[in-house]
Motif scaffolding. Structure first.
Motif, mmCIF file in Angstrom:
data_model
loop_
_atom_site.group_PDB
_atom_site.id
_atom_site.type_symbol
_atom_site.label_atom_id
_atom_site.label_comp_id
_atom_site.label_asym_id
_atom_site.label_seq_id
_atom_site.Cartn_x
_atom_site.Cartn_y
_atom_site.Cartn_z
ATOM 1 N N ILE A 35 0.835 -1.205 0.000
ATOM 2 C CA ILE A 35 0.000 0.000 0.000
ATOM 3 C C ILE A 35 0.866 1.250 0.000
ATOM 4 O O ILE A 35 0.508 2.266 -0.571
ATOM 5 C CB ILE A 35 -0.949 -0.026 1.228
ATOM 6 N N GLU B 63 3.374 1.859 -1.568
ATOM 7 C CA GLU B 63 4.044 2.149 -2.831
ATOM 8 C C GLU B 63 3.459 3.369 -3.529
ATOM 9 O O GLU B 63 4.126 4.030 -4.299
ATOM 10 C CB GLU B 63 3.973 0.945 -3.781
ATOM 11 N N VAL B 64 2.194 3.624 -3.282
ATOM 12 C CA VAL B 64 1.584 4.799 -3.884
ATOM 13 C C VAL B 64 1.093 5.683 -2.749
ATOM 14 O O VAL B 64 0.339 5.243 -1.904
ATOM 15 C CB VAL B 64 0.346 4.419 -4.723
ATOM 16 N N PRO C 269 -1.212 8.814 -1.590
ATOM 17 C CA PRO C 269 -2.424 9.386 -2.181
ATOM 18 C C PRO C 269 -2.164 10.694 -2.916
ATOM 19 O O PRO C 269 -2.780 10.971 -3.934
ATOM 20 C CB PRO C 269 -3.337 9.602 -0.980
ATOM 21 N N ALA C 270 -1.212 11.453 -2.398
ATOM 22 C CA ALA C 270 -1.010 12.766 -2.999
ATOM 23 C C ALA C 270 -0.516 12.674 -4.435
ATOM 24 O O ALA C 270 -0.898 13.476 -5.284
ATOM 25 C CB ALA C 270 -0.028 13.563 -2.155
ATOM 26 N N ALA D 96 -1.001 10.118 -6.471
ATOM 27 C CA ALA D 96 -1.762 9.182 -7.300
ATOM 28 C C ALA D 96 -2.308 9.817 -8.586
ATOM 29 O O ALA D 96 -2.114 9.257 -9.662
ATOM 30 C CB ALA D 96 -2.892 8.555 -6.485
ATOM 31 N N PRO D 97 -2.952 10.984 -8.521
ATOM 32 C CA PRO D 97 -3.495 11.556 -9.748
ATOM 33 C C PRO D 97 -2.407 11.822 -10.795
ATOM 34 O O PRO D 97 -2.599 11.548 -11.968
ATOM 35 C CB PRO D 97 -4.153 12.856 -9.271
#
Lengths: 330, 295
Positions: free
Chosen positions: B7, B9-10, B12-13, B15-16
């Protein structure tokens, strides 16, 4: 951003958010300000507009008027950028009953374009493990209990690391054990730096985990702030256990409080100290500190055997704001 | 897995930004849609029912002692005993007016309304699936169902025909004879023609599906539309309307059985269906893009 100079530190901000269905106003000019990192309790009886507000926060429903900003971005115009950072449980869990728990999570994870397929299986397993559903991962969801579906819904919100979690009635259908687990989960999410926005009509469940709360009633926000701020608005009581009831009352009166003896018949001599409090007074004047009261009592030779300040419970405040039982404001 | 905690690995900031570079459309949703659709027991049951049509036809023709004379029964029925390759085509002709629209009505009517009925629509949208992307994926799923449904009839027909009847070079409507391999190609071409024929109905079903949260209602309405169009197509008083009906070219694949192939009906049909897809796709978009999801 320029027109919202103070909104940077807010995970959720709404301005005059209003939703009308026909001529019925379901959400009426709600101004929410949820600071980043808060565990924000969103309270209100059923039908008070909580879920509709949440739907507007997530771009599921459009606002009739007003603005929504989530994680510093306008919604719903920046929905595609905002929602990957938001995990949500909206109005109860919903799944494909003919798919297994893990297949359901796979399915919903593919809907997020930014969720990497490479780690999908591992992320699904980890989310299931986090809500204690690993043993039922391959079971079809139609065989799940309501509590299991609720956990699966939480697992879905946790498939990706999130900056904000919007959890609508997350403890609905859970047994006390499960409710406690959800509280622990909320705490651990907050400890990890996420903002948690959690709605409930059961105040007791929220009170233990929240830093902030807002209360909805009949579509309007009737109170909001930190828990301490909310409690302070309510009435506090000082309660005193002493054999010297009359002297104590005199002291309290001099301090500007309005004491009442709990048991008017009880005389100073036949009070058994073990049976309970003998003098109580509403703490109307906040400038009078508890330690000041005790000092005055002791100085007047009152034998203080017990002293406590009862803060109004949030429950009392909640009921005062929203009405009691079925007689809630509609 | 190189990392013990995938989890992380990415974050949230980022991700886009990641997605903007990588997954532009996110084909995984389409793959998931197809898996969910075709693993569903209801879909399998519909395909089995469709497969039964050629089997019933072939067995009935094989068991009956009287020779079928030309022009009797559905088109091509008389040719089955001479050449098993015609079973699939005959079954298709039988299935087109009712059975195929019935199954397409179920598949297309369920697209959005089914998700809304289950409540999964809101979770797909907050994922976020994107409303336009979800519509496209749902239409692609319905189109895939059209293709698979048609192929089910044609292929089952070819198999049962090969088992029960002789197989040989096929004499076409134009009098020419083509090889077995060529005739298989023609059968697949007919399947493609019928698939395209059904896309307009699928688009109508998709649109109706955005109007309701009750999937059964959307299914029934789509089927009613299909039947109504065929009734209107049968009324000579409405001849002016006929070229505009999505069902008008449904049985017009005879041109594919000529040598050389006449593509006119194929292109007319494709154009008409494309028009329906555009109109009802736009209506579905107009309805769904801003709809309040309250289910």
């Amino acid at each position: 951003m320029s027109d919202h100079p103070h909104s940077d530190g807010l995970a959720i901000e709404t301005l005059e958010l209003t939703k009308r269905f026909g001529n019925q106003t379901v959400v009426n000019a709600v101004d929410l300000r949820v600071p980043r990192g808060a565990v924000y309790g969103f309270l209100g009886p059923n039908g008070s507009g909580k879920t509709t507000t949440i739907r507007m926060l997530l771009g599921l429903a459009g606002a009739t008027s007003g603005r929504v900003r989530v994680l510093g971005e306008d919604m719903p115009s920046r929905l595609q950028q905002v929602l990957p950072r938001v995990g949500a449980l909206v109005e109860g869990p919903a799944f494909y009953p003919f798919l297994s728990g893990s297949a359901n999570l796979h399915r919903l994870d593919t809907a997020d374009r930014f969720a990497p397929g490479r780690t999908r299986t591992a992320r699904v397993a980890e989310a299931l493990d986090r809500v204690g559903l690993s043993h039922a991962a391959t079971k079809k969801v139609h065989a799940y209990s309501l509590g299991m579906k609720q956990r699966l819904g939480l697992a879905n919100a946790l498939l990706m690391p999130r900056d904000l979690l919007v959890l609508d009635e997350p403890t609905n259908g859970l047994d006390p054990q499960g409710t406690r687990e959800v509280r622990n989960l909320v705490r651990s999410l907050a400890a990890g730096g996420a903002t948690v926005f959690v709605s409930s009509h059961l105040l007791a469940e929220i009170e233990q985990v929240c830093t902030h709360a807002a209360v909805m009633s009949a579509g309007s926000l009737v109170a909001s702030g930190t828990l301490d701020e909310l409690r302070r608005v309510g009435q506090a009581f000082v309660r005193l256990r002493t054999p010297d009831v009359d002297i104590a009352r005199g002291v309290l009166l001099r301090l500007g409080l309005a004491p009442t003896a709990l048991d008017e018949q009880a005389s100073a001599t036949d009070v058994d100290a073990a049976t309970g409090w003998t003098v109580s007074a509403p703490l109307t004047d906040r400038s009078v500190t508890p330690e000041g009261i005790v000092a005055s009592l002791v100085a007047a030779n009152v034998r203080v055997r017990g002293f406590v300040v009862d803060e109004a419970s949030l429950e009392d405040r909640f009921v005062a704001l929203t009405g009691e039982g079925f007689d809630v404001v509609q | 897995m190189s990392s013990s905690n995938p989890i992380t690995e990415v974050s949230p900031a980022d991700a886009p930004e990641r997605g903007a570079a990588g997954a532009a459309f996110g084909w995984a949703l389409l793959a998931s849609e197809l898996v969910v659709l075709f693993r569903r027991r209801r879909t399998i049951a519909m395909l089995l029912a469709l497969a039964l049509i050629p089997i019933l036809i072939a067995v009935a023709v094989r068991l009956s002692s009287n020779e079928v004379s030309a022009g009797q029964g559905p088109p091509f029925l008389d040719r089955i005993t001479q050449n098993g390759l015609f079973v699939g085509i005959t079954a298709l002709v039988v299935a087109i007016p009712l059975f195929l629209p019935l199954t397409i009505g179920v598949a297309a009517g369920d697209t959005i309304a089914g998700e809304a009925g289950l409540g999964t629509l809101r979770y797909l949208l907050v994922a976020p699936a994107g409303r336009v992307r979800l519509l496209l994926v749902k239409f692609a799923g319905a189109a895939a169902f059209c293709l698979v449904a048609t192929l089910t009839v044609v292929i089952t027909g070819a198999i049962i025909g090969a088992i029960l009847f002789p197989i040989g070079p096929v004499t076409l409507l134009s009098g020419d004879t083509i090889s077995v391999a060529d005739s298989v190609g023609r059968s697949l071409l007919i399947a493609l023609y019928v698939t395209v024929s059904l896309l307009g109905l699928s688009a109508i079903g998709l649109f109706i599906s955005t109007l309701t949260t009750v999937p059964v209602g959307a299914m029934a309405a789509t089927i009613v539309v299909a039947v109504t169009a065929q009734i209107l197509d049968a009324l000579p008083q409405l001849a002016w309307l006929h070229p505009w009906l999505f069902s008008h070219y449904w049985l017009g694949f005879a041109d594919i059985l000529r040598q050389p192939i006449l593509w006119d009906s194929f292109s007319d049909n494709a154009l008409l269906q494309g028009g329906y897809i555009l109109v009802f796709g736009a209506l579905a978009y107009g309805r769904f893009a801003t709809k309040d999801i309250l289910s």
